[in-house]
Design an enzyme around this catalytic site. Sequence first.
Site, PDB file in Angstrom:
ATOM      1  N   HIS A 105      27.983  11.471 -11.770  1.00  0.00           N
ATOM      2  CA  HIS A 105      27.453  12.570 -12.589  1.00  0.00           C
ATOM      3  C   HIS A 105      28.601  13.502 -12.948  1.00  0.00           C
ATOM      4  O   HIS A 105      29.759  13.214 -12.623  1.00  0.00           O
ATOM      5  CB  HIS A 105      26.285  13.298 -11.903  1.00  0.00           C
ATOM      6  CG  HIS A 105      26.625  14.032 -10.645  1.00  0.00           C
ATOM      7  ND1 HIS A 105      26.719  13.417  -9.419  1.00  0.00           N
ATOM      8  CD2 HIS A 105      26.886  15.354 -10.416  1.00  0.00           C
ATOM      9  CE1 HIS A 105      27.004  14.309  -8.488  1.00  0.00           C
ATOM     10  NE2 HIS A 105      27.125  15.495  -9.068  1.00  0.00           N
ATOM     11  N   HIS A 107      29.578  16.608 -12.177  1.00  0.00           N
ATOM     12  CA  HIS A 107      30.157  17.635 -11.321  1.00  0.00           C
ATOM     13  C   HIS A 107      31.572  17.263 -10.864  1.00  0.00           C
ATOM     14  O   HIS A 107      31.939  16.080 -10.833  1.00  0.00           O
ATOM     15  CB  HIS A 107      29.264  17.875 -10.106  1.00  0.00           C
ATOM     16  CG  HIS A 107      28.006  18.614 -10.422  1.00  0.00           C
ATOM     17  ND1 HIS A 107      26.949  18.705  -9.531  1.00  0.00           N
ATOM     18  CD2 HIS A 107      27.614  19.300 -11.534  1.00  0.00           C
ATOM     19  CE1 HIS A 107      25.969  19.412 -10.076  1.00  0.00           C
ATOM     20  NE2 HIS A 107      26.361  19.788 -11.285  1.00  0.00           N
ATOM     21  N   ASP A 109      32.945  17.082  -7.981  1.00  0.00           N
ATOM     22  CA  ASP A 109      33.094  16.183  -6.830  1.00  0.00           C
ATOM     23  C   ASP A 109      32.934  14.720  -7.217  1.00  0.00           C
ATOM     24  O   ASP A 109      33.111  13.834  -6.361  1.00  0.00           O
ATOM     25  CB  ASP A 109      32.114  16.553  -5.712  1.00  0.00           C
ATOM     26  CG  ASP A 109      30.657  16.582  -6.145  1.00  0.00           C
ATOM     27  OD1 ASP A 109      30.389  16.478  -7.352  1.00  0.00           O
ATOM     28  OD2 ASP A 109      29.779  16.719  -5.267  1.00  0.00           O
ATOM     29  N   HIS A 168      19.372  15.322  -8.734  1.00  0.00           N
ATOM     30  CA  HIS A 168      20.419  16.321  -8.480  1.00  0.00           C
ATOM     31  C   HIS A 168      20.940  16.898  -9.797  1.00  0.00           C
ATOM     32  O   HIS A 168      21.228  18.083  -9.896  1.00  0.00           O
ATOM     33  CB  HIS A 168      21.548  15.665  -7.695  1.00  0.00           C
ATOM     34  CG  HIS A 168      22.742  16.547  -7.495  1.00  0.00           C
ATOM     35  ND1 HIS A 168      22.702  17.688  -6.718  1.00  0.00           N
ATOM     36  CD2 HIS A 168      24.006  16.463  -7.981  1.00  0.00           C
ATOM     37  CE1 HIS A 168      23.893  18.262  -6.730  1.00  0.00           C
ATOM     38  NE2 HIS A 168      24.698  17.546  -7.501  1.00  0.00           N
ATOM     39  N   CYS A 187      25.004  11.979  -5.144  1.00  0.00           N
ATOM     40  CA  CYS A 187      24.278  13.208  -4.813  1.00  0.00           C
ATOM     41  C   CYS A 187      22.780  13.138  -5.100  1.00  0.00           C
ATOM     42  O   CYS A 187      22.052  14.098  -4.828  1.00  0.00           O
ATOM     43  CB  CYS A 187      24.903  14.390  -5.541  1.00  0.00           C
ATOM     44  SG  CYS A 187      26.573  14.774  -4.968  1.00  0.00           S
ATOM     45  N   LYS A 190      20.280  12.309  -0.173  1.00  0.00           N
ATOM     46  CA  LYS A 190      20.701  13.238   0.871  1.00  0.00           C
ATOM     47  C   LYS A 190      20.878  12.508   2.202  1.00  0.00           C
ATOM     48  O   LYS A 190      20.112  11.608   2.545  1.00  0.00           O
ATOM     49  CB  LYS A 190      19.660  14.350   1.048  1.00  0.00           C
ATOM     50  CG  LYS A 190      19.537  15.274  -0.156  1.00  0.00           C
ATOM     51  CD  LYS A 190      20.793  16.094  -0.335  1.00  0.00           C
ATOM     52  CE  LYS A 190      20.704  17.045  -1.508  1.00  0.00           C
ATOM     53  NZ  LYS A 190      21.944  17.842  -1.659  1.00  0.00           N
ATOM     54  N   ASN A 198      23.241  22.065  -3.642  1.00  0.00           N
ATOM     55  CA  ASN A 198      23.397  22.733  -4.933  1.00  0.00           C
ATOM     56  C   ASN A 198      22.305  22.283  -5.900  1.00  0.00           C
ATOM     57  O   ASN A 198      22.229  21.124  -6.278  1.00  0.00           O
ATOM     58  CB  ASN A 198      24.777  22.403  -5.502  1.00  0.00           C
ATOM     59  CG  ASN A 198      24.983  22.962  -6.899  1.00  0.00           C
ATOM     60  OD1 ASN A 198      24.266  23.863  -7.345  1.00  0.00           O
ATOM     61  ND2 ASN A 198      25.965  22.433  -7.602  1.00  0.00           N
ATOM     62  N   HIS A 228      27.180  13.281   0.124  1.00  0.00           N
ATOM     63  CA  HIS A 228      27.783  14.071   1.192  1.00  0.00           C
ATOM     64  C   HIS A 228      27.129  13.669   2.516  1.00  0.00           C
ATOM     65  O   HIS A 228      25.921  13.426   2.568  1.00  0.00           O
ATOM     66  CB  HIS A 228      27.561  15.567   0.953  1.00  0.00           C
ATOM     67  CG  HIS A 228      28.006  16.029  -0.410  1.00  0.00           C
ATOM     68  ND1 HIS A 228      29.302  16.351  -0.704  1.00  0.00           N
ATOM     69  CD2 HIS A 228      27.299  16.188  -1.567  1.00  0.00           C
ATOM     70  CE1 HIS A 228      29.393  16.702  -1.973  1.00  0.00           C
ATOM     71  NE2 HIS A 228      28.185  16.607  -2.521  1.00  0.00           N
TER      72      HIS A 228
END
Length: 247
Positions: A105, A107, A109, A168, A187, A190, A198, A228
């Site tokens: 995606h 973002h 990270d 997300h 993301c 989870k 976020n 994560h």
Amino acid sequence: MKYYLLCTVALVLLGCGCGKPGKKAVGNYKSENLIIRKISDNAYLHTSFMNVEGFGRVSCNGAVFFDRGEAVIFDTPGLVDVSEELIRWTEDSLKCSLKAVIPTHFHTDCLGGLDAFHKRKIPSYASNATIALARSNGTAVPQQGFDVSEKIKVGDREVFLEYLGEGHTRDNIVGYFPGDEIVFGGCLVKASGAGKGNLEDANTKAWPETVRKLKSRHPEVRMVIPGHGEAGGTELLDYTIKLFERK
């Protein structure tokens, strides 16, 4: 004969056998900013770190899938220099040429280190939605796009890129590596016990149904990698669904 057997055993123990490129056993790797850990015969988990306002120092996962001297990487480390470190490890230690990098995606990270790959002429693939969002944000932009699904040949195998719906972010995709039966959820998924994280660009209403589609699409999956935290099995999908289901 005895001498030959002893030499053969010594070569095996020293890891000096004549394996195919990209198949030879390579140990784990750790530096100050990058950790790479083997998770299956043809896959590694890479973890880097970012300082995120409101969350502190955050670990960020990606994956390396490889076969017969070729590899693809899902999600870049957030920094260009750490991405360069990952590229060097893949080429020098894993002995693989990089076929592609895939940000899941828009973002940082996921694509913050994209310029390191482009500098090395390594092609990048992402959803067309990710490309549009990256361009509007003024960040590094993936090169080749798709709408719903794409597959990339890696050695004698294929890696599948799939868009299943919003969660997300509205552009989040997942990667599936058949044979090893690994899903890189990024993301969208989870880790067990994690919070919601976020939600700035999230669609929390659609999120559970998107993960249900992922679970239904790949019932045979053995490992799920979240964006994560620790990897696990399908219990991570169940946990994510429950976390975002409306009460």
